[in-house]
Write a protein that holds these residues in place. Structure first.
Motif, short mmCIF file in Angstrom:
data_model
loop_
_atom_site.label_atom_id
_atom_site.label_comp_id
_atom_site.label_asym_id
_atom_site.label_seq_id
_atom_site.Cartn_x
_atom_site.Cartn_y
_atom_site.Cartn_z
N LYS A 69 0.86 -1.19 0.00
CA LYS A 69 0.00 0.00 0.00
C LYS A 69 0.89 1.24 0.00
CE LYS A 69 -3.04 -2.20 3.30
NZ LYS A 69 -3.68 -2.02 4.60
N ASP A 70 0.37 2.33 -0.56
CA ASP A 70 1.10 3.59 -0.48
C ASP A 70 0.91 4.19 0.91
OD1 ASP A 70 -1.40 4.93 -0.45
OD2 ASP A 70 -1.27 5.50 -2.55
N ARG A 74 -3.56 3.15 0.25
CA ARG A 74 -4.22 2.66 -0.95
C ARG A 74 -3.38 1.52 -1.56
NH1 ARG A 74 -8.43 5.42 -1.48
NH2 ARG A 74 -8.60 7.56 -0.81
N TYR A 75 -4.07 0.44 -1.94
CA TYR A 75 -3.38 -0.72 -2.47
C TYR A 75 -2.74 -0.41 -3.82
CZ TYR A 75 -5.35 -3.56 1.21
OH TYR A 75 -5.66 -4.08 2.44
N VAL A 76 -1.47 -0.79 -3.97
CA VAL A 76 -0.76 -0.64 -5.24
C VAL A 76 -0.32 -2.00 -5.78
CG1 VAL A 76 -0.02 1.72 -4.77
CG2 VAL A 76 1.48 -0.18 -4.13
N TYR A 77 -0.39 -3.03 -4.92
CA TYR A 77 -0.05 -4.39 -5.35
C TYR A 77 -0.76 -5.38 -4.43
CZ TYR A 77 2.16 -8.82 -6.08
OH TYR A 77 2.34 -10.14 -6.33
N ALA A 78 -1.20 -6.49 -5.01
CA ALA A 78 -1.72 -7.61 -4.22
C ALA A 78 -1.51 -8.88 -5.03
CB ALA A 78 -3.20 -7.42 -3.91
N ASN A 79 -0.99 -9.92 -4.36
CA ASN A 79 -0.84 -11.19 -5.07
C ASN A 79 -2.21 -11.85 -5.23
OD1 ASN A 79 -1.29 -12.31 -2.52
ND2 ASN A 79 0.53 -13.61 -2.55
N ALA A 85 -8.69 -13.57 -0.98
CA ALA A 85 -9.12 -13.39 0.42
C ALA A 85 -9.88 -12.08 0.60
CB ALA A 85 -7.91 -13.42 1.34
N PHE A 86 -9.47 -11.03 -0.10
CA PHE A 86 -10.12 -9.73 0.00
C PHE A 86 -11.40 -9.68 -0.82
CE2 PHE A 86 -5.74 -7.46 0.61
CZ PHE A 86 -5.58 -8.10 1.83
N ALA A 91 -8.14 -5.04 -10.49
CA ALA A 91 -8.60 -3.77 -11.07
C ALA A 91 -9.47 -2.97 -10.10
CB ALA A 91 -9.37 -4.03 -12.36
N ASP A 92 -10.21 -3.68 -9.23
CA ASP A 92 -11.07 -3.00 -8.26
C ASP A 92 -10.37 -2.74 -6.94
OD1 ASP A 92 -13.20 -3.08 -10.08
OD2 ASP A 92 -13.75 -5.10 -9.41
N LEU A 93 -9.23 -3.39 -6.73
CA LEU A 93 -8.49 -3.26 -5.48
C LEU A 93 -7.50 -2.09 -5.51
CD1 LEU A 93 -7.77 -4.51 -2.70
CD2 LEU A 93 -6.15 -5.98 -3.90
N TYR A 94 -6.78 -1.97 -6.60
CA TYR A 94 -5.74 -0.95 -6.68
C TYR A 94 -6.35 0.45 -6.59
CZ TYR A 94 -2.43 -4.61 -8.04
OH TYR A 94 -1.64 -5.72 -8.07
N GLY A 95 -5.73 1.26 -5.74
CA GLY A 95 -6.21 2.62 -5.53
C GLY A 95 -7.24 2.74 -4.41
N LYS A 96 -7.68 1.61 -3.86
CA LYS A 96 -8.68 1.63 -2.79
C LYS A 96 -7.99 1.48 -1.44
CE LYS A 96 -12.55 1.44 -5.32
NZ LYS A 96 -13.08 0.27 -5.93
N SER A 97 -8.66 1.99 -0.42
CA SER A 97 -8.15 1.89 0.96
C SER A 97 -8.92 0.81 1.71
CB SER A 97 -8.31 3.23 1.67
OG SER A 97 -9.69 3.49 1.89
#
Length: 181
Positions: A69-70, A74-79, A85-86, A91-97
């Motif tokens: 996260k930054d 905000r998420y910038v990477y997730a395996n 799990a989330f 595409a819907d995860l990146y940029g979200k808190s």
């Protein structure tokens, strides 16, 4: 951009930039141009691409969740495991808190541990809980850590989580069975 064989036998990358000088009737009188050797840039791009591929393959085989996260959370990477799990695609995860993705209590625990890792600029190990898609609250041992930016100051927070739900359930069952006898 094109490759040329140098007189020493090495292949080099060149970039050509040219503009036509026109006659009054609009036909091309001559070309003015410049060739630039961009071999070092091309090698750096290839090294970066290979590094990103290695990172992606490594993260795909990690036996747990991993994310970055930054400093605003905000998420910038997730395996892949974290996305599953989330319950959120990349595409819907990146940029979200966390506040946008999880119930308030879950988001609060995640954010608190993130802050601790960023402020200490080191590693924080804790247990966090999250309800997965299977509707079971999972317990994970989580290691969160600051990732320095270009200035050397913490700019990102990384996290790795290993699910210990089965272990926790076994411990609880053993504890309960001892109490009965």
């Amino acid at each position: 951009e094109y490759r040329v064989l140098h007189s020493n036998g090495d292949w080099r990358w060149m970039k050509v930039r040219a503009v036509p000088l026109l006659n009054p009737d609009g036909s091309v009188r001559e070309w003015v141009g410049m060739n630039s050797d961009i071999s070092e840039r091309k090698q750096a791009e290839e090294s970066r691409r290979e590094s990103e591929e290695r990172f992606t393959k490594f993260m795909r085989h990690l036996p747990g969740l991993a994310w970055i996260k930054d400093e605003d959370g905000r998420y910038v990477y997730a395996n892949d495991a974290a996305q599953e799990a989330f319950r959120t695609k990349r595409a819907d995860l990146y940029g979200k808190s966390d506040d946008e993705l999880f119930p308030p209590e879950t988001a609060a625990q995640f954010k608190s541990n993130d802050r601790q890792a960023l402020e200490s600029e080191s590693s924080v190990q804790t247990i966090e809980t999250l309800e997965y898609a299977d509707a079971v609250v999972h317990h994970s041992i989580v290691n969160k850590f600051a990732i320095p930016g270009a200035t050397g100051k913490a700019a990102l927070v990384g996290g790795i989580a290993i699910d210990i739900t089965d272990l926790k359930q076994t411990e609880e069952e053993l504890g309960h069975s001892e109490e009965r006898y």
